[in-house]
Design a protein around this motif. Structure first.
Motif, PDB file in Angstrom:
ATOM      1  N   HIS A 187     -25.932  54.660 164.438  1.00 61.16           N
ATOM      2  CA  HIS A 187     -24.989  54.426 165.520  1.00 61.16           C
ATOM      3  C   HIS A 187     -25.450  53.280 166.405  1.00 61.16           C
ATOM      4  CE1 HIS A 187     -22.672  57.932 164.610  1.00 61.16           C
ATOM      5  NE2 HIS A 187     -23.769  58.635 164.547  1.00 61.16           N
ATOM      6  N   ALA A 188     -24.490  52.615 167.022  1.00 57.28           N
ATOM      7  CA  ALA A 188     -24.832  51.641 168.053  1.00 57.28           C
ATOM      8  C   ALA A 188     -25.372  52.368 169.263  1.00 57.28           C
ATOM      9  CB  ALA A 188     -23.586  50.846 168.436  1.00 57.28           C
ATOM     10  N   CYS A 189     -26.269  51.721 169.990  1.00 57.49           N
ATOM     11  CA  CYS A 189     -26.858  52.314 171.188  1.00 57.49           C
ATOM     12  C   CYS A 189     -26.518  51.423 172.364  1.00 57.49           C
ATOM     13  CB  CYS A 189     -28.375  52.435 171.050  1.00 57.49           C
ATOM     14  SG  CYS A 189     -28.885  53.320 169.586  1.00 57.49           S
ATOM     15  N   GLY A 221     -35.945  56.516 178.546  1.00 59.15           N
ATOM     16  CA  GLY A 221     -34.748  55.955 179.149  1.00 59.15           C
ATOM     17  C   GLY A 221     -33.458  56.479 178.575  1.00 59.15           C
ATOM     18  N   GLY A 222     -33.532  57.590 177.853  1.00 58.81           N
ATOM     19  CA  GLY A 222     -32.351  58.144 177.220  1.00 58.81           C
ATOM     20  C   GLY A 222     -31.376  58.769 178.203  1.00 58.81           C
ATOM     21  N   HIS A 223     -30.154  58.898 177.752  1.00 63.07           N
ATOM     22  CA  HIS A 223     -29.100  59.569 178.511  1.00 63.07           C
ATOM     23  C   HIS A 223     -29.341  61.083 178.440  1.00 63.07           C
ATOM     24  CE1 HIS A 223     -25.026  60.995 179.536  1.00 63.07           C
ATOM     25  NE2 HIS A 223     -24.794  59.789 180.031  1.00 63.07           N
ATOM     26  N   ALA A 224     -28.771  61.816 179.391  1.00 65.01           N
ATOM     27  CA  ALA A 224     -28.884  63.276 179.365  1.00 65.01           C
ATOM     28  C   ALA A 224     -28.374  63.849 178.055  1.00 65.01           C
ATOM     29  CB  ALA A 224     -28.113  63.876 180.545  1.00 65.01           C
ATOM     30  N   VAL A 225     -27.380  63.217 177.442  1.00 62.28           N
ATOM     31  CA  VAL A 225     -26.867  63.684 176.156  1.00 62.28           C
ATOM     32  C   VAL A 225     -27.910  63.501 175.055  1.00 62.28           C
ATOM     33  CG1 VAL A 225     -25.194  63.153 174.331  1.00 62.28           C
ATOM     34  CG2 VAL A 225     -24.418  63.498 176.679  1.00 62.28           C
ATOM     35  N   ASP A 226     -28.617  62.372 175.050  1.00 60.15           N
ATOM     36  CA  ASP A 226     -29.707  62.187 174.082  1.00 60.15           C
ATOM     37  C   ASP A 226     -30.717  63.322 174.204  1.00 60.15           C
ATOM     38  OD1 ASP A 226     -28.783  59.658 173.124  1.00 60.15           O
ATOM     39  OD2 ASP A 226     -29.715  58.657 174.831  1.00 60.15           O
ATOM     40  N   ALA A 227     -31.084  63.623 175.437  1.00 64.62           N
ATOM     41  CA  ALA A 227     -32.076  64.673 175.670  1.00 64.62           C
ATOM     42  C   ALA A 227     -31.550  66.032 175.242  1.00 64.62           C
ATOM     43  CB  ALA A 227     -32.466  64.697 177.147  1.00 64.62           C
ATOM     44  N   ALA A 228     -30.261  66.297 175.481  1.00 62.59           N
ATOM     45  CA  ALA A 228     -29.680  67.581 175.110  1.00 62.59           C
ATOM     46  C   ALA A 228     -29.677  67.762 173.598  1.00 62.59           C
ATOM     47  CB  ALA A 228     -28.263  67.689 175.666  1.00 62.59           C
ATOM     48  N   ILE A 229     -29.319  66.722 172.868  1.00 62.81           N
ATOM     49  CA  ILE A 229     -29.304  66.814 171.403  1.00 62.81           C
ATOM     50  C   ILE A 229     -30.700  67.068 170.875  1.00 62.81           C
ATOM     51  CG2 ILE A 229     -28.880  65.523 169.268  1.00 62.81           C
ATOM     52  CD1 ILE A 229     -26.618  64.050 170.843  1.00 62.81           C
ATOM     53  N   ALA A 230     -31.690  66.315 171.359  1.00 66.34           N
ATOM     54  CA  ALA A 230     -33.072  66.492 170.900  1.00 66.34           C
ATOM     55  C   ALA A 230     -33.569  67.899 171.219  1.00 66.34           C
ATOM     56  CB  ALA A 230     -33.974  65.454 171.562  1.00 66.34           C
ATOM     57  N   ALA A 231     -33.264  68.385 172.415  1.00 63.26           N
ATOM     58  CA  ALA A 231     -33.708  69.718 172.807  1.00 63.26           C
ATOM     59  C   ALA A 231     -33.054  70.787 171.962  1.00 63.26           C
ATOM     60  CB  ALA A 231     -33.399  69.958 174.285  1.00 63.26           C
ATOM     61  N   HIS A 232     -31.751  70.647 171.727  1.00 61.48           N
ATOM     62  CA  HIS A 232     -31.077  71.706 170.962  1.00 61.48           C
ATOM     63  C   HIS A 232     -31.493  71.713 169.500  1.00 61.48           C
ATOM     64  CE1 HIS A 232     -27.896  73.880 168.797  1.00 61.48           C
ATOM     65  NE2 HIS A 232     -28.192  74.743 169.759  1.00 61.48           N
ATOM     66  N   ALA A 233     -31.760  70.546 168.925  1.00 57.87           N
ATOM     67  CA  ALA A 233     -32.253  70.519 167.540  1.00 57.87           C
ATOM     68  C   ALA A 233     -33.565  71.283 167.428  1.00 57.87           C
ATOM     69  CB  ALA A 233     -32.432  69.074 167.079  1.00 57.87           C
ATOM     70  N   TYR A 248     -21.957  58.535 174.612  1.00 58.83           N
ATOM     71  CA  TYR A 248     -22.886  58.397 175.734  1.00 58.83           C
ATOM     72  C   TYR A 248     -24.285  57.897 175.350  1.00 58.83           C
ATOM     73  CZ  TYR A 248     -19.518  61.822 177.610  1.00 58.83           C
ATOM     74  OH  TYR A 248     -18.391  62.487 177.993  1.00 58.83           O
ATOM     75  N   GLY A 249     -24.655  58.022 174.088  1.00 57.71           N
ATOM     76  CA  GLY A 249     -26.044  57.853 173.716  1.00 57.71           C
ATOM     77  C   GLY A 249     -26.600  56.467 173.992  1.00 57.71           C
ATOM     78  N   LYS A 250     -27.854  56.429 174.400  1.00 56.34           N
ATOM     79  CA  LYS A 250     -28.576  55.180 174.622  1.00 56.34           C
ATOM     80  C   LYS A 250     -29.657  54.962 173.574  1.00 56.34           C
ATOM     81  CE  LYS A 250     -28.090  54.903 179.656  1.00 56.34           C
ATOM     82  NZ  LYS A 250     -28.839  54.826 180.933  1.00 56.34           N
ATOM     83  N   ALA A 280     -31.220  58.424 165.019  1.00 54.90           N
ATOM     84  CA  ALA A 280     -32.276  59.053 164.220  1.00 54.90           C
ATOM     85  C   ALA A 280     -33.432  59.540 165.086  1.00 54.90           C
ATOM     86  CB  ALA A 280     -32.775  58.091 163.147  1.00 54.90           C
ATOM     87  N   SER A 281     -33.702  58.833 166.177  1.00 51.52           N
ATOM     88  CA  SER A 281     -34.852  59.203 167.008  1.00 51.52           C
ATOM     89  C   SER A 281     -34.681  60.557 167.681  1.00 51.52           C
ATOM     90  CB  SER A 281     -35.096  58.131 168.074  1.00 51.52           C
ATOM     91  OG  SER A 281     -34.069  58.150 169.050  1.00 51.52           O
ATOM     92  N   LEU A 282     -33.436  60.990 167.872  1.00 48.55           N
ATOM     93  CA  LEU A 282     -33.186  62.255 168.567  1.00 48.55           C
ATOM     94  C   LEU A 282     -33.693  63.459 167.791  1.00 48.55           C
ATOM     95  CD1 LEU A 282     -29.513  61.618 169.781  1.00 48.55           C
ATOM     96  CD2 LEU A 282     -31.668  60.820 170.773  1.00 48.55           C
TER      97      LEU A 282
END
Length: 587
Positions: A2-4, A63-75, A156-158, A162-164
């Motif tokens: 995806h584009a960031c 520097g990630g968005h809250a959505v990036d953090a949410a995806i990583a946490a939920h995975a 929303y992702g920054k 793949a990094s998430l």
């Protein structure tokens, strides 16, 4: 893939390296141009497991968005807390963007297969027992979490997609320590269901026939492989091909095989839905619409306000909490369902005139509360919305996380597989949901249908209630939510009243005794002070009180006050709070 929004290349905790390939730059317009001062409160994440919080914090530090953090946490939660949520389930995500003040409800709820029927849980005129329905192939709906990941990241992702997933991939391959909460569930679930018999699940959770023990080291290479594919190929790796075929095969297997097909899985789509906001004290409380039950908390707050004033003592406030719940739950149970299939009268239910009328219908403590009629007299079309009496049973197998990023964006996300360990059926390193039992399973021909009745491609009503609150200056005030099945509205309501009216800290609010008033009985958590005093008060007032030694809340909330973030992780679960100071504070 995806584009960031911004390009980043930085080494992260857990040996994550974020690449810049394919990333485009975001506009660098300062917040001040959007009419807001710069955000200086830092960032915070709270969730039900320390590994998940650390994954979120790794994204926030990058520097990630809250959505990036949410995806990583939920995975990560899907790996370390599989009894509560995972890739095989669904989720609601409420997202707030501070720059433009927009808020969107992203609905990743599971969907019934095209072959689902209104009577699929009926046998010879009688409803299937919950345990049989729970463990059946009929209970499995199309999972929505992975599509929710992709759709919200695209918007929303920054950070690179793949990094998430890298924190969860690394943890699955290297292994983690089994928590007491997971271990304590396993013997009980084996007694009730087939988790210890089902292929894949039995070997993973009961190696050599023995349930995993707390402190045991556990690896899940299958889960790592699945996430690696999703990281490389996007959601298509999940909704088509080998994984989709395996999901359909498990759903179609006995006992009580379901109708879920690969076509159902490929057809899954998330929904973007509205958010409704209502005032409470000096705040604006915002909640997603149905099929979430979050707007029931808006009703509760309004009714609580009608029953109290600035001079009310705590006893009066507690009775107001109970009666507000009783009235709002009765309306929620009767009217709420999937808005793509039924007309949910949210605006009439939240209208000030109706809520004043509803407050005047305050039932006697020993009476059974019944739903109201929010429609104007003579509005005959309303008769079509007076559904049959609700019979939904909803079990607590859910998790919640709250996140605020370094720019003041926020996510309130609640995710679920329904009952503990979902359906107990295992695919590619994760468990499938039993979300179809969140529909009203009972069906009687010739009677009025229930708003939450089963239908093809319908989403079951959910008690999940992610909430975001703003202060009088329209700045972020609170992010909250909880797991807990049908008790979620009561748990979240408690957190709102405790913080916004009683001026408790987030941790005090989370730890306060839970009070659940749905129907005639009132459950009070007496194992937490002052629970016993509350139970005694309500019993003396004439309520039918059930004294409980524990409740299944998992409140994870963040509060903003005086430019500072403070958070809480419900002590009834295993979560933590992670903090990232603002740059000027970190120097």
């Amino acid at each position: 893939m995806h584009a960031c929004r911004i390009a980043i290349s930085v080494s992260l905790t857990l040996a994550i390296f974020l690449v810049t390939t394919g990333c485009s730059s975001a506009p660098d317009t300062p917040k001040e141009e959007a009419g807001r001062s710069a955000w200086t409160a830092g960032a915070m994440a709270t969730a039900a497991n320390p590994h998940a919080v650390e994954a979120a914090m790794a994204m926030l530090r990058a520097g990630g968005h809250a959505v990036d953090a949410a995806i990583a946490a939920h995975a990560v939660l899907g790996l370390v807390e599989p009894q509560s949520s995972g890739l095989g389930g669904g989720a609601f995500m409420l997202v707030y963007e501070r720059e433009d003040g927009q808020m969107v409800f992203h609905d990743g709820r599971e969907i019934a297969p095209a072959g689902a029927t209104v009577d699929m849980f009926m046998r010879d005129g009688k409803v299937m027992g919950f345990l049989d329905a729970w463990q059946s192939g009929k209970s499995i709906g199309v999972p929505g979490v992975v599509a929710l990941y992709e759709d919200t990241h695209r918007r929303y992702g920054k950070l690179p997609w793949a990094s998430l997933f890298q924190p969860a991939i690394d943890l699955a391959r290297e292994g983690f320590v089994v928590s007491p909460r997971m271990a304590n569930f396993l013997p009980r679930v084996a007694e009730l269901g087939r988790l210890d018999e089902n292929p894949g699940a039995a070997d993973y959770f009961y190696p050599d026939g023995v349930p995993l023990q707390a402190g045991q080291h556990l690896q899940n290479p299958e889960y790592a492989d699945t996430l690696t594919r999703i990281a490389r190929e996007g959601s298509s790796a999940f909704y088509s091909g080998e994984i989709a075929r395996a999901i359909a095969e498990q759903a179609q297997a006995g006992p009580e095989p379901g109708t879920l097909t690969v076509e159902d899985i490929a057809a899954y789509r998330t929904r973007e839905r509205k958010v409704l906001c209502r005032p409470f004290r000096d705040n604006r409380v915002c909640a997603p619409v149905a099929p979430s039950s979050a707007t029931a908390q808006l009703m509760m707050l309004s009714l609580y306000d009608a029953f109290t004033d600035q001079n009310s003592d705590r006893n009066t406030q507690l009775r107001a909490m109970v009666d507000a719940q009783r009235l709002a739950y009765a309306d929620r149970d009767h009217y709420y369902g999937d808005p793509d299939f039924v007309s949910v009268p949210l605006q009439p239910l939240l209208a000030p005139d109706y809520l004043r009328q509803r407050a005047a219908q305050r039932f006697a403590p020993d009476a059974l509360p019944r739903h109201g009629n929010p429609f104007a007299a003579g509005q005959q079309a309303a008769q079509q919305l007076l559904w049959g009496a609700d019979t939904t049973e909803e079990v607590a197998g859910t998790s919640h996380l709250s996140i605020v990023d370094a720019e003041g964006n926020a996510v309130s996300m609640t995710a679920t597989v329904e009952a503990p360990f979902g359906s107990g059926r295992w695919v590619a390193g994760f468990l499938l949901n039993n979300e179809m039992t969140d529909f009203a399973r009972e069906y009687t021909p010739g009677e009025a249908p229930q708003a939450n009745a089963v239908a093809p491609r319908k989403r079951p009503r959910s008690s999940m209630s992610p909430i975001i609150v703003f202060d009088a200056k329209d700045e972020l005030r609170m992010v909250t939510g909880s797991p807990g099945g049908n008790s979620i509205p009561a748990y979240v309501f408690k957190s709102l009243v405790a913080v916004l009216d009683w001026n408790m800290t987030p941790q005090e609010a989370a730890d306060y005794p839970n009070i659940v008033a749905r129907g005639k009985d009132v459950r009070v958590e007496v194992s937490v002070a002052p629970g016993q005093e509350i139970a005694d008060l309500l019993e003396q007032a004439g309520y039918s009180v059930q004294q409980r030694e524990g409740e299944n809340s998992g409140l994870h909330l963040i509060v903003v006050a005086d430019g500072q973030l403070s958070g809480a992780a419900d002590s009834r679960r295993e979560g933590t709070v992670g903090t990232l100071p603002a740059p000027q504070q970190a120097r």
